[in-house]
Design a protein around this motif. Structure first.
Motif, PDB file in Angstrom:
ATOM      1  N   UNK A  36       2.385   5.162   5.603  1.00  0.00           N
ATOM      2  CA  UNK A  36       3.777   5.574   5.863  1.00  0.00           C
ATOM      3  C   UNK A  36       4.540   5.780   4.551  1.00  0.00           C
ATOM      4  N   UNK A  37       4.296   4.878   3.594  1.00  0.00           N
ATOM      5  CA  UNK A  37       5.002   4.989   2.310  1.00  0.00           C
ATOM      6  C   UNK A  37       4.621   6.298   1.604  1.00  0.00           C
ATOM      7  N   UNK A  52       9.280  14.209  -2.431  1.00  0.00           N
ATOM      8  CA  UNK A  52       8.889  15.036  -3.579  1.00  0.00           C
ATOM      9  C   UNK A  52       9.426  16.470  -3.460  1.00  0.00           C
ATOM     10  N   UNK A  53       9.755  16.890  -2.230  1.00  0.00           N
ATOM     11  CA  UNK A  53      10.308  18.234  -2.054  1.00  0.00           C
ATOM     12  C   UNK A  53      11.659  18.145  -1.344  1.00  0.00           C
ATOM     13  N   UNK A 103      14.255   3.246   1.902  1.00  0.00           N
ATOM     14  CA  UNK A 103      14.674   1.916   1.426  1.00  0.00           C
ATOM     15  C   UNK A 103      13.764   0.833   2.001  1.00  0.00           C
ATOM     16  N   UNK A 104      13.531   0.917   3.309  1.00  0.00           N
ATOM     17  CA  UNK A 104      12.716  -0.110   3.976  1.00  0.00           C
ATOM     18  C   UNK A 104      11.299  -0.182   3.394  1.00  0.00           C
ATOM     19  N   UNK A 105      10.752   0.971   3.028  1.00  0.00           N
ATOM     20  CA  UNK A 105       9.364   1.002   2.553  1.00  0.00           C
ATOM     21  C   UNK A 105       9.278   0.925   1.032  1.00  0.00           C
ATOM     22  N   UNK A 106      10.416   0.698   0.361  1.00  0.00           N
ATOM     23  CA  UNK A 106      10.407   0.529  -1.093  1.00  0.00           C
ATOM     24  C   UNK A 106       9.813   1.729  -1.806  1.00  0.00           C
ATOM     25  N   UNK A 107      10.242   2.933  -1.377  1.00  0.00           N
ATOM     26  CA  UNK A 107       9.630   4.154  -1.927  1.00  0.00           C
ATOM     27  C   UNK A 107      10.057   4.407  -3.360  1.00  0.00           C
ATOM     28  N   UNK A 108       9.132   5.004  -4.099  1.00  0.00           N
ATOM     29  CA  UNK A 108       9.460   5.553  -5.412  1.00  0.00           C
ATOM     30  C   UNK A 108       9.852   7.011  -5.156  1.00  0.00           C
TER      31      UNK A 108
END
Ligand code: SF4
Ligand code: SF4
Ligand code: SF4
Length: 582
Positions: free
Chosen positions: A85-86, A94-95, A116-121
């Motif tokens: 999921x992340x 990215x797009x 936010x929940x998945x701590x994405x970069x």
């Protein structure tokens, strides 16, 4: 129904065969995230946010699509699932034009919340991005494909719920974008301005055109006399923008907030909903008594519906009631009767309406909507714009006292309130038409057969003159289309039809607060909760017939004479013409 036993994260659950894994999980308090799935509308399984592990299966499974099996063991939160999921989210980002600071959906954005929940970069996958021009070719909505995540919820709603098919996917692969056929602008298509696509969008790629600056400019102009009117559905929606539970009626606070904004007068469009019923009821009685009149007569207060019939069924526009909508009658009355009575130059009056509807922005600029020689309504904003305006002006709805609409023409009957829900115009009309023909007020006022969320509802009412009036109610344009086909084929058996463009009616209009799919996909029915707030107001009201509203009696005594009079026709009625679009 056959029952199936399975385990979700080790928790046993029993559900009907055919249940989606997503719904089975929800039953035991396990929420699986989604982006493209919208209950009863679309489950393409394309975004892959809802993937889960099924013990024994080689690949991850999309839980919005896959159904339960006996003995199934589902894991929704394993490291493999979370990593997948992340990555999905980071690829979307990215797009994606990440302008959260100024995005209209910030804090109510499904992508932002999940990131936010998945701590994405946000920038893990950097590369070439698509750059699209905004489509702001129409007066009601803006499409910003730089924020579109290609979930296609808007496409599904436009096609399946509204049967308009104004939008779809263009191009392929990385170049795929959502828009109109052959890259045309939205205003060149059959788009009816209903705004349901905005409500379906999980992110800030679709939003209404913001007219709040125009409102403040008018209020701050000392030469202008600025009158505001609010639609019934706004008061049972606006509270959600300030943290109230869905379906909370905040009418008193809303009126106080409008006064604090600085409007010269705060009136209720319910009053002209009553006036609409007086005129429309009279028109129906006239048509019922005229063997050559066009029947069924069809209501005309939903501008998305008017755009639809003018575009897709122009040969049936003679069936429309000639009544302006309550919004337009409101503006017309303000700039004629009210202006004359209080000696105000209509050129100086600015009429602002607050509506649950994006299509109202097309209605205010239609032909034959300028009874005084000036536009009946100058500016219309949605419930969402209203909430933004209040926040910007530091007005906290939660901390306001209640107050009442202004006299002398602020008040409406509770039949007028019913306009906010599907079936409401019909119910209000039947109360007045039946009472008029019978010569006495009905004792049983509630027409429960026209309430509720069935796509097409029907009822019949036996009148004292021996006539049985057969009526139908449709909400959402795909249901309206079914009734139009009946009329075309000659199989339509009704005398009177109510149509509202939005599913559930104005309470679920395209300008109402946006509810996240986590709620839309649950058992909560937003439309029913908001409609119940309206029915509760009606139940408690002292005036439940439009014709008993003292304001309406005064209007006819002092100005219009009687329903259907020449003056009423000049000011309160309008006309229609075919719209030729793609
Ligand atoms: S759509 Fe969501 S993630 Fe994108 S800029 Fe707006 S708030 Fe941020
Ligand atoms: S506003 Fe309504 S008709 Fe237009 S694209 Fe959106 S859903 Fe379709
Ligand atoms: S505009 Fe919104 S609803 Fe439509 S595909 Fe893009 S993100 Fe999804």
């Amino acid at each position: 129904m056959k029952q199936v036993n399975l385990k979700v994260n080790g928790i046993p659950v029993t559900v009907d065969a055919g249940t989606r894994i997503l719904d089975a999980a929800r039953k035991v308090g396990v929420n699986i995230p989604t982006l493209c799935y919208l209950k009863d509308v679309t489950n393409e399984g394309s975004c892959r946010m809802c993937v889960v592990e099924v013990v024994g299966a080689k690949n991850l499974v999309t839980s919005c699509f896959a159904t339960v099996r006996e003995g199934m063991e589902v894991i929704t939160n394993s490291p493999k699932v979370l990593a997948s999921r992340k990555t999905t989210l980071e690829l979307i980002l990215s797009n994606h034009d990440q302008k959260c600071l100024s995005c209209v959906r910030s804090t109510n954005c499904e992508l932002q919340k999940l990131a936010l929940e998945y701590g994405c970069d946000s920038y893990r996958f950097e590369g070439v991005k698509n750059h699209y021009p905004l489509d702001d070719s129409n007066p009601y909505l803006i499409r910003d494909n730089n924020k579109c995540i290609l979930c296609r919820r808007c496409v599904a709603v436009c096609n399946k719920v509204q049967s308009v098919s104004a939008i779809g996917a263009n191009n392929r692969g990385f170049k795929t974008e959502i828009g109109s056929v052959f890259g045309h602008k939205l205003d060149e298509t059959g788009c009816v301005a209903c705004g349901q696509c905005i409500k379906a969008c999980p992110v800030g790629a679709l939003y209404e055109k913001d007219d709040t600056d125009k409102v403040m400019k008018a209020i701050l102009d000392p030469d202008k006399y600025v009158i505001v009117g609010t639609a019934p559905a706004v008061r049972v929606g606006i509270g959600e923008e300030f943290g109230y539970p869905i379906g909370t009626d905040v009418e008193g606070k809303m009126v106080t907030a409008l006064r604090r904004l600085g409007f010269d007068k705060v009136f209720d469009v319910n009053m002209t909903a009553d006036l609409t019923i007086m005129e429309e009821g009279n028109e129906l009685i006239e048509r019922l008594n005229d063997k050559n009149a066009k029947l069924p007569m069809i209501t005309s207060c939903s501008p998305g519906w008017i755009n639809f019939i003018e575009t897709f069924y122009p040969e049936l526009i003679d069936h429309l009631s000639s009544c302006k909508s309550p919004q337009q009658m409101f503006g017309a009355v303000m700039k004629t009767y009210y202006a004359e009575k209080f000696g105000i130059d209509p050129a100086k009056i600015v009429v602002v309406t607050i509506m649950p509807c994006t299509a109202k922005k097309t209605e205010v600029i239609r032909d034959h909507q300028s009874a005084s020689g000036y536009p009946d309504v100058d500016i219309t904003i949605t419930t969402r714009e209203f909430a933004r305006l209040l926040k910007r002006q530091s007005i906290d709805l939660t901390n306001l006292e209640n107050s009442e609409f202004d006299d002398p023409i602020g008040k409406g009957s509770s039949a007028g309130y019913l306009f906010g829900a599907t079936g409401g115009v019909m119910e209000a009309a039947l109360r007045t038409v039946a009472s008029t023909i019978n010569g006495k007020n009905l004792e049983k006022l509630d027409f429960k057969k026209v309430r509720g969320l069935d796509g097409i509802k029907e009822a019949s009412v036996k009148l004292d003159n021996g006539l049985t009036v057969r009526v139908a109610v449709a909400h959402s344009l795909s249901n309206a289309r079914k009734l139009m086909e009946q009329i075309k084929t000659g199989s339509c058996k009704y005398h009177f039809i109510e149509i509202m463009a939005c599913p559930g009616g104005c309470v679920n209009g395209g300008g109402q607060p946006i509810v996240p799919s986590s709620i839309l996909n649950s058992d909560v029915d937003v439309r029913a909760l908001r409609a119940n707030a309206i029915y509760n107001k009606d139940k408690k009201s002292e005036i439940r017939f439009c014709h008993e509203n003292p304001v309406i009696k005064t209007l006819y005594n002092e100005y219009f004479g009687k329903p259907g009079s020449h003056k009423a026709h000049e000011i309160l009625h309008t006309s229609y013409k075919p719209q030729h679009k793609l």
